[in-house]
Design an enzyme around this catalytic site. Structure first.
Site, PDB file in Angstrom:
ATOM      1  CG  ASP A 201      97.889 136.615 125.493  1.00 36.07           C
ATOM      2  OD1 ASP A 201      97.657 135.833 125.216  1.00 36.07           O
ATOM      3  OD2 ASP A 201      96.355 136.111 126.438  1.00 36.07           O
ATOM      4  CD  GLU A 264      97.168 133.988 120.594  1.00 29.85           C
ATOM      5  OE1 GLU A 264      96.677 133.572 120.511  1.00 29.85           O
ATOM      6  OE2 GLU A 264      97.045 134.712 121.863  1.00 29.85           O
TER       7      GLU A 264
HETATM    8  C1  GLC Z   1      96.117 132.859 124.083  1.00 28.55           C
HETATM    9  C2  GLC Z   1      96.903 132.221 124.834  1.00 28.55           C
HETATM   10  C3  GLC Z   1      96.339 131.241 125.244  1.00 28.55           C
HETATM   11  C4  GLC Z   1      95.189 131.852 126.714  1.00 28.55           C
HETATM   12  C5  GLC Z   1      94.725 132.960 126.429  1.00 28.55           C
HETATM   13  C6  GLC Z   1      94.635 133.785 127.260  1.00 28.55           C
HETATM   14  O1  GLC Z   1      95.406 132.122 123.244  1.00 28.55           O
HETATM   15  O2  GLC Z   1      97.980 131.631 123.874  1.00 28.55           O
HETATM   16  O3  GLC Z   1      97.304 130.043 126.106  1.00 28.55           O
HETATM   17  O4  GLC Z   1      94.748 130.787 127.474  1.00 28.55           O
HETATM   18  O5  GLC Z   1      95.328 133.270 125.582  1.00 28.55           O
HETATM   19  O6  GLC Z   1      95.486 134.375 127.795  1.00 28.55           O
END
Ligand code: GLC
Length: 528
Positions: A201, A264
């Site tokens: 994440d 991500e």
């Molecule tokens: C990422 C996740 C999202 C979340 C954020 C904070 O972007 O995909 O859904 O709110 O991180 O953890």
């Protein structure tokens, strides 16, 4: 020769757990619910399942606020359910990656509860604390992704703590070696349990400027929190020197288990994403620029060409995500949006790298329509007038009937007023020309074509309304216009897939239906 990695041939699939399938009638999707639906995933032909957070959590950000990195929230099931899921997926030749949230914990995590005891607490330095700025307010001008300043005052100590997301999601201090070693152990915990990898994440976060300098501020300050966050130049809080070193360290652990690290990396410039997949760092990174292209030939061509040039076969290509509007909505909604989304997916499937669907993309779904007062996403709930992310998160429609087969109870988020029986898995499975039938066929064709075995990068051809590229024996052509278009192809080439309508080759030309992508194979080129 190094054996090719197991994930390169996979098509990925995001299971947004809360909304996938509810087994116990509490209205929230759970792990036994996923176990009951594995045949759907198997028949669809996806091989790499990414499961969103199932950890114990107060759910302030729907699970992205983790209170214990080694457990399962009873709402979702148990650790034994995770073990069963791993076994059942493996038995079907599929793999499981779980979501790791290393940038922040929940404010209910034991580390943060302890840190609140004050500056002398052994866990204080697990988080980022700072004294007030000269005006007595927050230490600097950083803003939260979700609205308001990125700092909250702890009145007991008079210090602020950092949270790039909600105040309930305090940021961890990655300058502290103890935090690094905690996560080494967390990685090992999951790999030893048999999970095949991690989706990391906000992988471009974690490290921040040690001097906590202000970011260059925008001239205009949009009121929408996500627009405000985007308006700042994130010179000191995102994508900082040293963050990739954390992944080099994790990679050594991952390699001991043949596990995948998928980041991500939410940076829209693919050139910056590329640094995260340098040798020895992550094996794959999501390339989110592809979520930003509108239905415009020049925009799609330029976006894909740039992303492929920068990240190549280390890219994961999201068609949709639980944080953005679904592809069918981004491309205009209605039947046209669905058609265009399938055309776009077909292009992604022919590129080097790993395409990813969000659950429901295989049904051609646009965002679920809910009323404003039904919103649950903190972005919408906590900021007046802001649009949240609920639309792409509405429950999967499984079958006609109450709650469209998602739950026997009341779904935590409405299934969407725009859903019809034709959107459901049960109906689409029995309909020859449904999005589900088309997508299953596309994934089967991709397995046969094995685009991961083609060494050539895409050579961009076509022009005007045709976005087209050739890679060795494979040609992909997307007609963004509504009228059929023609592209010349080598003699003997044959159409193996069309995302809509029928495509034919005659007189050295392939006829591409409007708003469709065709895949064409030249067997002669394949043999050379
Ligand atoms: C990422 C996740 C999202 C979340 C954020 C904070 O972007 O995909 O859904 O709110 O991180 O953890």
């Amino acid at each position: 020769m190094t054996p090719s990695p197991w994930w390169e041939r996979a098509v990925g699939y995001e299971v947004y757990l809360r909304s996938f399938s509810d087994s116990d009638g509490d209205g929230i999707g759970d792990l036994p619910g996923v176990l009951e639906r594995l045949d759907h995933l198997d028949e669809l032909g996806v091989e790499l399942i990414w499961l969103t957070p199932f950890y114990p959590s107060p759910q302030a950000d729907h699970g992205y606020d983790v209170a214990d990195y080694r457990g399962v929230d009873p709402t979702f099931g148990s650790l034994e359910d995770v073990d069963r899921l791993v076994d059942e997926l493996h038995a079907r030749g599929m793999r499981l990656i779980v979501d790791l949230v290393p940038n922040h914990t929940s404010d209910r995590h034991a580390w943060f509860r302890s840190a609140l005891n004050g500056p002398d607490d052994p866990y204080r330095d697990y988080y980022v604390w700072a004294d007030p700025g000269p005006d007595g307010g927050p230490p600097n001008n950083w803003v939260s992704h979700f609205g308001g300043p990125a700092w909250t005052l702890d009145e007991a100590s008079g210090q602020y703590y950092l949270h790039l997301f909600l105040p309930e999601q305090p940021d961890l201090n990655w300058a502290n070696p103890a935090v690094r070693s905690e996560f080494d152990d967390i990685l090992r915990f999951w790999f030893e349990r048999g999970v095949d990898g991690l989706r990391i994440d906000v992988a471009h976060s974690l490290v921040i400027d040690p001097r906590l300098r202000d970011n260059p501020a925008p001239g205009d300050r949009p009121t929408d929190p996500r627009e405000l966050f985007a308006a700042f130049e994130h010179r000191h809080d995102l994508d900082q020197p040293g963050v990739v070193d954390i992944y080099r360290r994790w990679r050594k652990i991952a390699d001991e288990h043949d596990a995948l690290l998928l980041g991500e990396v939410y940076l829209v410039d693919p050139g910056r994403v590329a640094r995260y997949v340098d040798d020895g760092a992550l094996q794959l990174a999501f390339c989110f620029s592809v979520l930003k292209a509108g239905w415009d030939a020049a925009e799609i061509r330029q976006t894909l060409a740039r992303a492929v040039t920068a990240v190549g076969d280390r890219a994961a290509w999201p068609l949709s995500s639980h944080d953005e509007a679904r592809a069918a909505s981004r491309f205009g909604g209605g039947p046209a949006g669905t058609r265009r989304a399938l055309a776009y997916l077909t292009l992604l499937c022919a590129l080097p790298g790993v395409p990813f669907l969000l659950q429901g993309d295989e049904l051609g779904l646009a965002d679920g329509r809910i009323d404003r007062d039904e919103a649950t996403d903190p972005i919408a709930v906590r900021n007046r007038g802001a649009t949240g992310r609920d639309g792409s998160r509405t429950p999967v429609p499984w079958a006609p009937g109450p709650a469209l087969g998602f739950t026997d109870g009341t779904p935590w988020l409405p299934v969407g007023r725009n859903r019809t029986p034709a959107d459901t898995v049960a109906v689409q499975r029995d309909t020859a020309d449904s999005p589900l039938s088309r997508v299953s066929r596309l994934l089967a064709v991709r397995r046969d074509l094995a685009p991961w075995t083609i060494d050539e990068p895409p050579e961009w051809i076509g022009g005007g309304r045709l976005v087209a590229f050739r890679r060795g024996r494979l040609t992909a052509a997307c007609n963004v216009g509504s009228e059929p278009a023609a592209l010349s192809v080598p003699a003997g080439a044959r159409v193996v897939y069309a995302s809509a309508g029928e495509a034919t080759v005659a007189d050295g030309l392939v006829r591409v239906p409007g708003e469709a992508t065709v895949l064409v194979v030249d067997d002669a080129a394949g043999r050379s």
